[in-house]
Design a protein around this motif. Structure first.
Motif, PDB file in Angstrom:
ATOM      1  N   TRP A 197       3.647   4.630  -6.105  1.00 35.66           N
ATOM      2  CA  TRP A 197       3.190   3.674  -5.076  1.00 35.66           C
ATOM      3  C   TRP A 197       3.439   2.236  -5.551  1.00 35.66           C
ATOM      4  CZ3 TRP A 197       1.410   6.235  -0.692  1.00 35.66           C
ATOM      5  CH2 TRP A 197       0.967   5.437   0.378  1.00 35.66           C
ATOM      6  N   ALA A 207       1.156   0.912  -8.310  1.00 32.15           N
ATOM      7  CA  ALA A 207      -0.293   0.852  -8.077  1.00 32.15           C
ATOM      8  C   ALA A 207      -1.034   1.996  -8.751  1.00 32.15           C
ATOM      9  CB  ALA A 207      -0.573   0.862  -6.576  1.00 32.15           C
ATOM     10  N   GLU A 219      -1.044  -1.181   1.570  1.00 29.53           N
ATOM     11  CA  GLU A 219      -1.636  -1.746   0.372  1.00 29.53           C
ATOM     12  C   GLU A 219      -2.610  -0.753  -0.260  1.00 29.53           C
ATOM     13  OE1 GLU A 219      -4.252  -5.645  -1.029  1.00 29.53           O
ATOM     14  OE2 GLU A 219      -3.380  -5.577   0.985  1.00 29.53           O
ATOM     15  N   GLU A 268      -4.853  -1.003  -2.629  1.00 29.44           N
ATOM     16  CA  GLU A 268      -6.227  -1.420  -2.882  1.00 29.44           C
ATOM     17  C   GLU A 268      -7.060  -1.416  -1.605  1.00 29.44           C
ATOM     18  OE1 GLU A 268      -9.201  -2.107  -5.600  1.00 29.44           O
ATOM     19  OE2 GLU A 268      -7.101  -1.569  -5.911  1.00 29.44           O
ATOM     20  N   ARG A 269      -6.471  -1.790  -0.476  1.00 27.11           N
ATOM     21  CA  ARG A 269      -7.194  -1.711   0.804  1.00 27.11           C
ATOM     22  C   ARG A 269      -7.527  -0.259   1.124  1.00 27.11           C
ATOM     23  NH1 ARG A 269      -4.638  -3.625   5.743  1.00 27.11           N
ATOM     24  NH2 ARG A 269      -6.741  -3.811   6.535  1.00 27.11           N
ATOM     25  N   TRP A 313      -3.911   2.692   8.414  1.00 24.47           N
ATOM     26  CA  TRP A 313      -3.051   3.541   7.587  1.00 24.47           C
ATOM     27  C   TRP A 313      -2.557   4.751   8.385  1.00 24.47           C
ATOM     28  CZ3 TRP A 313       0.584   4.980   4.861  1.00 24.47           C
ATOM     29  CH2 TRP A 313       0.647   6.172   4.132  1.00 24.47           C
TER      30      TRP A 313
END
Length: 464
Positions: free
Chosen positions: A263, A266, A299, A301-302, A358
């Motif tokens: 990712w 991430a 994203e 973290e979101r 998402w």
């Protein structure tokens, strides 16, 4: 008969044709459990052998009764089974013996399965490491000094060691995928709503956890998935219950499969995991698929913040009735309970808005790709005495479950996902990867998995 090598389908066909009786299979199963479960500790609350043999004889005398006729199955210890201690791994329920089956157990029993006992799980299913104060720890099938994963860890080890040929499990945060990867078997998280939960409490709001099958082949997964699938009129949600069996390998020629790797950096990984997954991708390429690197589509973290909010809210709702026994709960359960109880309605709403964003972005992706792939875990099976990893490749983990972040893209929006084995690392420990698709594409994902299984047959292999 080698129970660790024989498929559930072959066992069921042998019973149907009369080549083996339910009684003979039960005796073989009990012998296998006696031989290996003492060290593995995968099956708990095993019923009395004489009762099990009598039940098997009754099935032999009564004729074929269903698609799982005569097959011994141990049920995950988060599920109530009538007359069997159902503890959820908690000392609070150490002596709890239900009077009736939960829905999934009732469906397996009605299909002719013989419910022999339970498979071990972490306390209340929290954490991807199977240990609890009631039964202790379940040991990895390939290294008894290592964790077997969780929360369906007992199920995965029972499959890998040949104590059962089919197993049920549940998955909120990788509980059907992580232990499958760490024990060289298959775990399938179905589209959310395909397999109904127990009709208790709220039936509208919480859409994270699901029940599903585990097996040593995608074909066997389909057998159990068909039995446990289907709407329950007491519950408002659901999706297609069209049969997936018989699961047959589909041609992968020309299919576009997206490789999400880490990712975009991430998700940290221990050495060797991404390499094994890349090797597995070459198998798919040889079968005709186009493997296409995909840049991070959302994203991370979101997504994570949405996940930890909705998960804590869901877990706290399930544990709220036990708040008076807070001191009897393990630390991670207390953490989830406290966090969930402190949330406001708008915090939950905002988290679900991110989840919805998402989902819409994933829907666009599946117009471009037939399936997507991520590894099933970010770490190798760790030492059994370790509660959970606190760092990965130098990156510190800020919660007890951050080390399993790689499963969140699937779990957050309820996609169907098959964890397939990818072989063994340098220490002989297994690993897997997640093959997932759009909501409702369960049959397609299983058929792709069947093509991969025909080319690899990992559950029937052992490390060099």
């Amino acid at each position: 008969m080698n129970l660790s090598q024989t498929t559930a389908r072959d066992l069921l066909n042998a019973i149907k044709s009369g080549r083996i009786s339910a009684r003979e299979l039960m005796q073989l199963t009990l012998d296998r459990i006696a031989a290996v479960n003492g060290s593995a500790n995968a099956i708990v609350a095993l019923r009395d052998p004489d009762e099990l043999m009598a039940e098997a004889r009754a099935l032999d005398e009564g004729g074929i009764q269903g698609p799982l006729h005569g097959l011994p199955i141990a049920v995950k210890d988060l599920i109530n089974v009538a007359g069997v201690v159902s503890s959820q791994g908690s000392p609070i329920f150490r002596n709890h013996v239900p009077e009736k089956d939960d829905l999934i157990a009732a469906r397996m029993r009605a299909a002719g399965a013989i419910l022999i006992g339970k498979t071990n799980t972490p306390e209340f299913g929290l954490g991807s490491h199977t240990f609890n104060p009631v039964y202790g720890a379940t040991r990895n099938a390939y290294d008894p000094t290592r964790s077997c994963g969780g929360s369906s860890g007992g199920a995965a080890v029972a499959l890998a060691t040949g104590m059962v040929a089919l197993a049920d499990g549940s998955d909120m945060m990788g509980s059907l995928r992580n232990p499958a990867a760490w024990n060289n078997v298959y775990g399938f998280r179905p589209s959310w709503g395909r397999v109904p939960s127990e009709p208790l409490g709220d039936g509208f709001l919480h859409q994270l956890s699901t029940l599903g099958p585990m097996a040593r082949s995608p074909e066997d997964l389909g057998l159990l998935l068909d039995v446990i699938s289907g709407p329950d009129p007491r519950q408002p949600h659901g999706c297609s219950d069209a049969a997936v069996s018989p699961v047959e390998a589909v041609s992968l020629q020309g299919l576009r499969i997206g490789w999400l790797k880490d990712w975009g950096g991430a998700f940290p990984f221990e050495d060797g995991i991404l390499g094994l997954c890349r090797d597995a991708l070459t198998v798919l390429e040889r079968l005709g698929a186009d493997i296409i690197p995909v840049t991070p589509p959302f994203e991370a973290e979101r997504m994570w913040e949405s996940w930890v909010t909705l998960r804590a809210w869901s877990v706290a709702a399930s544990l709220a009735s036990l708040s008076g026994h807070r001191d009897a709960l393990k630390e991670t359960a207390q953490w989830e309970l406290d966090r969930g109880m402190s949330l406001t309605a708008m915090q939950v709403h905002d988290a679900s808005v991110v989840r919805s964003e998402w989902f819409r972005r994933a829907a666009q992706l599946f117009r471009e790709y037939d399936a997507l792939i991520l590894p099933s875990a970010q770490v190798w099976p760790f030492e059994i005495e370790t509660p959970y990893p606190t760092a990965i490749a130098g990156t510190q983990m800020d919660t007890y479950h951050r080390w399993m972040q790689v499963v969140v893209p699937v779990s957050l929006i309820g996609l169907p996902c098959l964890s397939v084995p990818v072989g063994f690392g340098a220490r002989g420990l297994p690993m897997g990867m997640q093959l997932f698709g759009s909501r409702g594409s369960d049959a397609r994902i299983l058929s792709m998995g069947a093509a991969y299984h025909a080319a690899t047959g990992w559950p029937q292999k052992r490390p060099a």
